[in-house]
Design an enzyme around this catalytic site. Structure first.
Site, PDB file in Angstrom:
ATOM      1  N   ASP A 139      -0.100  15.998  -0.740  1.00 11.31           N
ATOM      2  CA  ASP A 139      -0.195  15.567  -2.128  1.00 11.31           C
ATOM      3  C   ASP A 139      -1.642  15.661  -2.607  1.00 11.31           C
ATOM      4  OD1 ASP A 139       2.493  14.880  -2.051  1.00 11.31           O
ATOM      5  OD2 ASP A 139       2.055  12.857  -1.337  1.00 11.31           O
ATOM      6  N   ASP A 164      -6.768   7.010  -4.809  1.00 10.77           N
ATOM      7  CA  ASP A 164      -6.134   7.107  -3.482  1.00 10.77           C
ATOM      8  C   ASP A 164      -7.190   6.873  -2.408  1.00 10.77           C
ATOM      9  OD1 ASP A 164      -3.427   7.787  -4.038  1.00 10.77           O
ATOM     10  OD2 ASP A 164      -4.002   9.853  -4.435  1.00 10.77           O
ATOM     11  N   GLU A 211      -1.084   7.026   4.669  1.00  8.00           N
ATOM     12  CA  GLU A 211      -0.724   8.273   3.988  1.00  8.00           C
ATOM     13  C   GLU A 211      -1.964   9.127   3.750  1.00  8.00           C
ATOM     14  OE1 GLU A 211       0.848   8.095   0.009  1.00  8.00           O
ATOM     15  OE2 GLU A 211       1.531  10.148   0.126  1.00  8.00           O
ATOM     16  N   GLU A 212      -3.089   8.493   3.574  1.00 13.87           N
ATOM     17  CA  GLU A 212      -4.303   9.224   3.221  1.00 13.87           C
ATOM     18  C   GLU A 212      -5.113   9.691   4.426  1.00 13.87           C
ATOM     19  OE1 GLU A 212      -4.439  10.171   0.246  1.00 13.87           O
ATOM     20  OE2 GLU A 212      -2.879   8.814  -0.483  1.00 13.87           O
ATOM     21  N   ASP A 265       0.841   2.832   2.954  1.00 13.39           N
ATOM     22  CA  ASP A 265       0.587   3.745   1.840  1.00 13.39           C
ATOM     23  C   ASP A 265      -0.290   2.939   0.890  1.00 13.39           C
ATOM     24  OD1 ASP A 265       0.514   5.355  -0.334  1.00 13.39           O
ATOM     25  OD2 ASP A 265       2.684   5.634  -0.510  1.00 13.39           O
ATOM     26  N   LEU A 305      -1.881   3.542  -1.870  1.00 15.09           N
ATOM     27  CA  LEU A 305      -1.635   3.635  -3.318  1.00 15.09           C
ATOM     28  C   LEU A 305      -0.391   4.477  -3.572  1.00 15.09           C
ATOM     29  CD1 LEU A 305      -3.432   2.132  -5.257  1.00 15.09           C
ATOM     30  CD2 LEU A 305      -4.325   4.308  -6.025  1.00 15.09           C
ATOM     31  N   ASP A 306       0.742   3.816  -3.577  1.00 13.43           N
ATOM     32  CA  ASP A 306       2.015   4.493  -3.804  1.00 13.43           C
ATOM     33  C   ASP A 306       2.213   4.715  -5.306  1.00 13.43           C
ATOM     34  OD1 ASP A 306       4.854   5.246  -3.140  1.00 13.43           O
ATOM     35  OD2 ASP A 306       5.195   3.507  -4.422  1.00 13.43           O
ATOM     36  N   GLU A 315       6.622   4.005   3.948  1.00 14.42           N
ATOM     37  CA  GLU A 315       7.348   3.758   2.704  1.00 14.42           C
ATOM     38  C   GLU A 315       8.741   3.199   3.026  1.00 14.42           C
ATOM     39  OE1 GLU A 315       5.634   6.745  -0.650  1.00 14.42           O
ATOM     40  OE2 GLU A 315       6.821   7.759   0.859  1.00 14.42           O
TER      41      GLU A 315
HETATM   42  P1  AFP Z   1       2.712   9.612  -5.050  1.00 18.86           P
HETATM   43  O1  AFP Z   1       2.180   8.379  -4.365  1.00 18.86           O
HETATM   44  O2  AFP Z   1       2.179  10.888  -4.475  1.00 18.86           O
HETATM   45  O3  AFP Z   1       2.580   9.547  -6.546  1.00 18.86           O
HETATM   46  O4  AFP Z   1       4.279   9.703  -4.720  1.00 18.86           O
HETATM   47  C1  AFP Z   1       5.096   8.676  -5.148  1.00 18.86           C
HETATM   48  C2  AFP Z   1       6.374   8.701  -4.383  1.00 18.86           C
HETATM   49  O5  AFP Z   1       6.138   8.783  -2.996  1.00 18.86           O
HETATM   50  C3  AFP Z   1       7.241   7.481  -4.709  1.00 18.86           C
HETATM   51  O6  AFP Z   1       6.496   6.331  -4.983  1.00 18.86           O
HETATM   52  C4  AFP Z   1       8.050   7.937  -5.887  1.00 18.86           C
HETATM   53  O7  AFP Z   1       9.255   7.258  -6.068  1.00 18.86           O
HETATM   54  C5  AFP Z   1       8.259   9.385  -5.584  1.00 18.86           C
HETATM   55  O8  AFP Z   1       7.163   9.808  -4.765  1.00 18.86           O
HETATM   56  C6  AFP Z   1       8.280  10.214  -6.832  1.00 18.86           C
HETATM   57  O9  AFP Z   1       8.533  11.530  -6.489  1.00 18.86           O
HETATM   58  P2  AFP Z   1       8.934  12.594  -7.648  1.00 18.86           P
HETATM   59  O10 AFP Z   1       7.714  12.772  -8.513  1.00 18.86           O
HETATM   60  O11 AFP Z   1       9.303  13.826  -6.894  1.00 18.86           O
HETATM   61  O12 AFP Z   1      10.069  12.023  -8.427  1.00 18.86           O
END
Ligand code: AFP
Length: 305
Positions: A36, A42, A65-66, A86, A88-89, A249
């Site tokens: 990502d 992050d 995650e990082e 994680d 910063l989710d 997660e």
């Molecule tokens: P990020 O932390 O990279 O923004 O990802 C968020 C995530 O892991 C989770 O929190 C979300 O529900 C999901 O990904 C969103 O994924 P999409 O953008 O593919 O819907």
């Protein structure tokens, strides 16, 4: 340990709320261990939460995650616990003032192995002793469980303390909301498409489910936990095993869901029974109300139309 996590959460809550004013929004131009794009928050979030856990003296090593690899905590290699997090989710929400979160799960360290040995982490989520999350939104909420129910604490910004606001949280047995990235509808397996069709079809005495999707698992899960419903992220051609990471997660939130009377499943099996075989492993996830997750499972297993 909860005090140090709460301290990290307070710092992050403060920095997130003023990120636009202090140049902390936007990308850094790198990709993290799972591919990502990394944002400045992050990196900052990772540094804060790694220090928060490391400073407890109870943590021998950390998976984040990082971070590409397991990070041993210097001088604490014989400490009793391991952290998966994680920091910063939902970080795609940082630049638009959306909800984001920190997720963590804590495992007991295997005494016969070095702290950073991958086998420390190749186990099931059922072995977690603590799990929780912090949600940064209109308020900042810390929700965690030590295996005896789920408790939520809201940050009182004036006092600078998390105060108990949600005692013994119980997840309703079913809800009226589902959360999923339905832009993948046409790519999903027919069993998932039938499930969504079933949810969104009004039935006698029961309306259709409504869709809510924030792009942050923590925020969508928090709603399911309090009000019922389910979140799911099944496989699609771009995410052969789903998108979400097992260790930091799915397993921590699965632990919380079960402790609150909800459920978490891959569609094939209970999330907490999945044996990890890589630190950044991904698995399909359905999580939330017990009856809603059971319905998802029945579609995945039986291919109901
Ligand atoms: P990020 O932390 O990279 O923004 O990802 C968020 C995530 O892991 C989770 O929190 C979300 O529900 C999901 O990904 C969103 O994924 P999409 O953008 O593919 O819907």
């Amino acid at each position: 340990m909860p005090n140090q996590v709460a301290f990290g959460g307070k710092i992050l809550a403060r920095e997130i709320s003023r990120a636009a004013l202090i140049g902390k929004l936007g990308l850094v131009g790198e990709r993290n261990a799972t591919g990502d794009a990394q944002k400045k928050l992050d990196i900052f979030g990772n540094e804060i939460m790694v220090s928060a856990f490391a400073d407890t003296g109870f943590v021998a090593s950390i998976v984040s995650e990082e971070l590409g690899e397991i990070e041993a905590v210097p001088g604490a290699e014989n400490a009793d616990y391991l952290v998966c997090m994680d920091p910063l989710d939902g970080s795609s929400n940082t630049d638009i003032n959306g909800s984001i979160g920190t997720i963590f799960g804590i495992l007991p360290r295997r005494k016969n192995l070095p702290a950073a040995d991958p086998q420390q982490y190749y186990r099931t989520g059922a072995e977690q002793v603590v799990a929780g999350y912090i949600m940064y939104s209109t308020s900042t909420v810390l929700v965690y469980s030590i295996g005896h129910g789920v408790y939520g604490f809201t940050l009182d910004r004036d006092l600078g303390e998390f105060l108990l606001s949600h005692e013994n949280i119980r997840c309703p047995r079913h809800g009226k909301i589902y959360s999923a990235n339905v832009s993948h509808y046409d790519e999903w397996d027919t069993r998932i498409r039938y499930f969504v069709d079933d949810l969104t079809r009004p039935k006698a005495g029961k309306g259709a489910y409504s869709l809510r999707y924030t792009g942050a698992l923590v925020a969508d899960f928090h709603r399911c936990l309090l009000e019922g419903g389910l979140y799911f992220y099944p496989p699609d051609p771009g995410h052969k095993n789903g998108k979400l990471r097992l260790l930091y997660e799915c397993s921590p939130l699965g632990f919380i869901a079960e402790q609150a009377g909800g459920a978490a499943s891959s569609g094939e099996m209970r999330i907490l029974d999945i044996q990890a075989d890589a630190i950044h492993q991904r698995v399909p996830l359905a999580i939330g109300s017990v009856e809603d997750v059971a319905l998802y499972d029945s579609f995945v297993r039986e291919g109901r139309a």
